[in-house]
Design a protein around this motif. Structure first.
Motif, PDB file in Angstrom:
ATOM      1  N   MET A   1       0.832  -1.180   0.000  1.00 14.25           N
ATOM      2  CA  MET A   1       0.000   0.000   0.000  1.00 14.25           C
ATOM      3  C   MET A   1       0.886   1.256   0.000  1.00 14.25           C
ATOM      4  O   MET A   1       1.917   1.291   0.655  1.00 14.25           O
ATOM      5  N   ARG A   2       0.486   2.253  -0.753  1.00 22.39           N
ATOM      6  CA  ARG A   2       1.272   3.480  -0.846  1.00 22.39           C
ATOM      7  C   ARG A   2       1.091   4.345   0.389  1.00 22.39           C
ATOM      8  O   ARG A   2       0.016   4.398   0.976  1.00 22.39           O
ATOM      9  N   ARG A   3       2.150   5.022   0.738  1.00 16.73           N
ATOM     10  CA  ARG A   3       2.074   5.966   1.854  1.00 16.73           C
ATOM     11  C   ARG A   3       1.399   7.239   1.376  1.00 16.73           C
ATOM     12  O   ARG A   3       1.610   7.681   0.243  1.00 16.73           O
ATOM     13  N   PRO A   4       0.610   7.879   2.223  1.00 15.66           N
ATOM     14  CA  PRO A   4      -0.015   9.147   1.829  1.00 15.66           C
ATOM     15  C   PRO A   4       1.041  10.253   1.726  1.00 15.66           C
ATOM     16  O   PRO A   4       2.038  10.252   2.451  1.00 15.66           O
ATOM     17  N   ARG A   5       0.823  11.162   0.797  1.00 10.50           N
ATOM     18  CA  ARG A   5       1.764  12.268   0.606  1.00 10.50           C
ATOM     19  C   ARG A   5       1.572  13.313   1.698  1.00 10.50           C
ATOM     20  O   ARG A   5       0.455  13.586   2.120  1.00 10.50           O
ATOM     21  N   ASP A   6       2.672  13.870   2.134  1.00  7.56           N
ATOM     22  CA  ASP A   6       2.624  14.955   3.110  1.00  7.56           C
ATOM     23  C   ASP A   6       2.694  16.270   2.333  1.00  7.56           C
ATOM     24  O   ASP A   6       3.778  16.802   2.083  1.00  7.56           O
ATOM     25  N   ILE A   7       1.537  16.754   1.939  1.00  5.07           N
ATOM     26  CA  ILE A   7       1.450  17.949   1.095  1.00  5.07           C
ATOM     27  C   ILE A   7       2.063  19.163   1.788  1.00  5.07           C
ATOM     28  O   ILE A   7       2.763  19.961   1.156  1.00  5.07           O
ATOM     29  N   ASP A   8       1.826  19.313   3.084  1.00  9.01           N
ATOM     30  CA  ASP A   8       2.365  20.466   3.807  1.00  9.01           C
ATOM     31  C   ASP A   8       3.893  20.476   3.803  1.00  9.01           C
ATOM     32  O   ASP A   8       4.521  21.517   3.597  1.00  9.01           O
ATOM     33  N   ALA A   9       4.498  19.320   3.998  1.00  6.61           N
ATOM     34  CA  ALA A   9       5.959  19.234   3.992  1.00  6.61           C
ATOM     35  C   ALA A   9       6.512  19.523   2.600  1.00  6.61           C
ATOM     36  O   ALA A   9       7.533  20.214   2.457  1.00  6.61           O
ATOM     37  N   GLU A  10       5.838  19.004   1.572  1.00  7.40           N
ATOM     38  CA  GLU A  10       6.286  19.269   0.199  1.00  7.40           C
ATOM     39  C   GLU A  10       6.171  20.748  -0.139  1.00  7.40           C
ATOM     40  O   GLU A  10       7.058  21.326  -0.774  1.00  7.40           O
ATOM     41  N   LEU A  11       5.079  21.379   0.280  1.00  6.45           N
ATOM     42  CA  LEU A  11       4.880  22.803   0.026  1.00  6.45           C
ATOM     43  C   LEU A  11       5.942  23.634   0.731  1.00  6.45           C
ATOM     44  O   LEU A  11       6.504  24.563   0.147  1.00  6.45           O
ATOM     45  N   LYS A  12       6.234  23.286   1.973  1.00  4.79           N
ATOM     46  CA  LYS A  12       7.256  24.009   2.734  1.00  4.79           C
ATOM     47  C   LYS A  12       8.622  23.874   2.060  1.00  4.79           C
ATOM     48  O   LYS A  12       9.368  24.841   1.945  1.00  4.79           O
ATOM     49  N   ALA A  13       8.945  22.674   1.586  1.00  8.03           N
ATOM     50  CA  ALA A  13      10.223  22.441   0.910  1.00  8.03           C
ATOM     51  C   ALA A  13      10.312  23.257  -0.378  1.00  8.03           C
ATOM     52  O   ALA A  13      11.358  23.846  -0.683  1.00  8.03           O
ATOM     53  N   LEU A  14       9.217  23.322  -1.132  1.00  6.23           N
ATOM     54  CA  LEU A  14       9.211  24.111  -2.362  1.00  6.23           C
ATOM     55  C   LEU A  14       9.343  25.605  -2.074  1.00  6.23           C
ATOM     56  O   LEU A  14      10.021  26.330  -2.804  1.00  6.23           O
ATOM     57  N   GLN A  15       8.705  26.071  -1.017  1.00  4.41           N
ATOM     58  CA  GLN A  15       8.815  27.485  -0.652  1.00  4.41           C
ATOM     59  C   GLN A  15      10.240  27.834  -0.243  1.00  4.41           C
ATOM     60  O   GLN A  15      10.757  28.890  -0.606  1.00  4.41           O
ATOM     61  N   GLU A  16      10.887  26.941   0.491  1.00  2.00           N
ATOM     62  CA  GLU A  16      12.278  27.165   0.887  1.00  2.00           C
ATOM     63  C   GLU A  16      13.196  27.184  -0.331  1.00  2.00           C
ATOM     64  O   GLU A  16      14.105  28.005  -0.427  1.00  2.00           O
ATOM     65  N   LYS A  17      12.936  26.284  -1.273  1.00  2.00           N
ATOM     66  CA  LYS A  17      13.744  26.234  -2.492  1.00  2.00           C
ATOM     67  C   LYS A  17      13.563  27.506  -3.300  1.00  2.00           C
ATOM     68  O   LYS A  17      14.531  28.074  -3.814  1.00  2.00           O
ATOM     69  N   ALA A  18      12.331  27.992  -3.412  1.00  2.00           N
ATOM     70  CA  ALA A  18      12.060  29.234  -4.147  1.00  2.00           C
ATOM     71  C   ALA A  18      12.746  30.411  -3.473  1.00  2.00           C
ATOM     72  O   ALA A  18      13.325  31.276  -4.145  1.00  2.00           O
ATOM     73  N   LYS A  19      12.715  30.442  -2.155  1.00  2.00           N
ATOM     74  CA  LYS A  19      13.370  31.516  -1.406  1.00  2.00           C
ATOM     75  C   LYS A  19      14.879  31.498  -1.649  1.00  2.00           C
ATOM     76  O   LYS A  19      15.507  32.535  -1.866  1.00  2.00           O
ATOM     77  N   SER A  20      15.452  30.310  -1.646  1.00  2.89           N
ATOM     78  CA  SER A  20      16.888  30.149  -1.887  1.00  2.89           C
ATOM     79  C   SER A  20      17.261  30.587  -3.308  1.00  2.89           C
ATOM     80  O   SER A  20      18.272  31.270  -3.517  1.00  2.89           O
TER      81      SER A  20
END
Length: 51
Positions: A1-20
């Protein structure tokens, strides 16, 4: 069974990458201005060149 995606963690990581990336872009723009000698120009001339 697939693990559910952690959308909040992915969004935070993308925001940090954009900031960088934006910070790196600003740094590189500053280096370009200094390398070309554009930091010696007055503001009106520099604005005219950019337009």
């Amino acid at each position: 069974m697939r693990r559910p995606r952690d959308i909040d963690a992915e969004l935070k990581a993308l925001q940090e990458k954009a900031k960088s990336l934006k910070a790196r872009q600003r740094t590189q723009l500053g280096e370009l201005v200094i390398a070309t000698g554009a930091d010696q120009l007055d503001m009106e001339t520099l604005a005219g060149l950019l337009l």
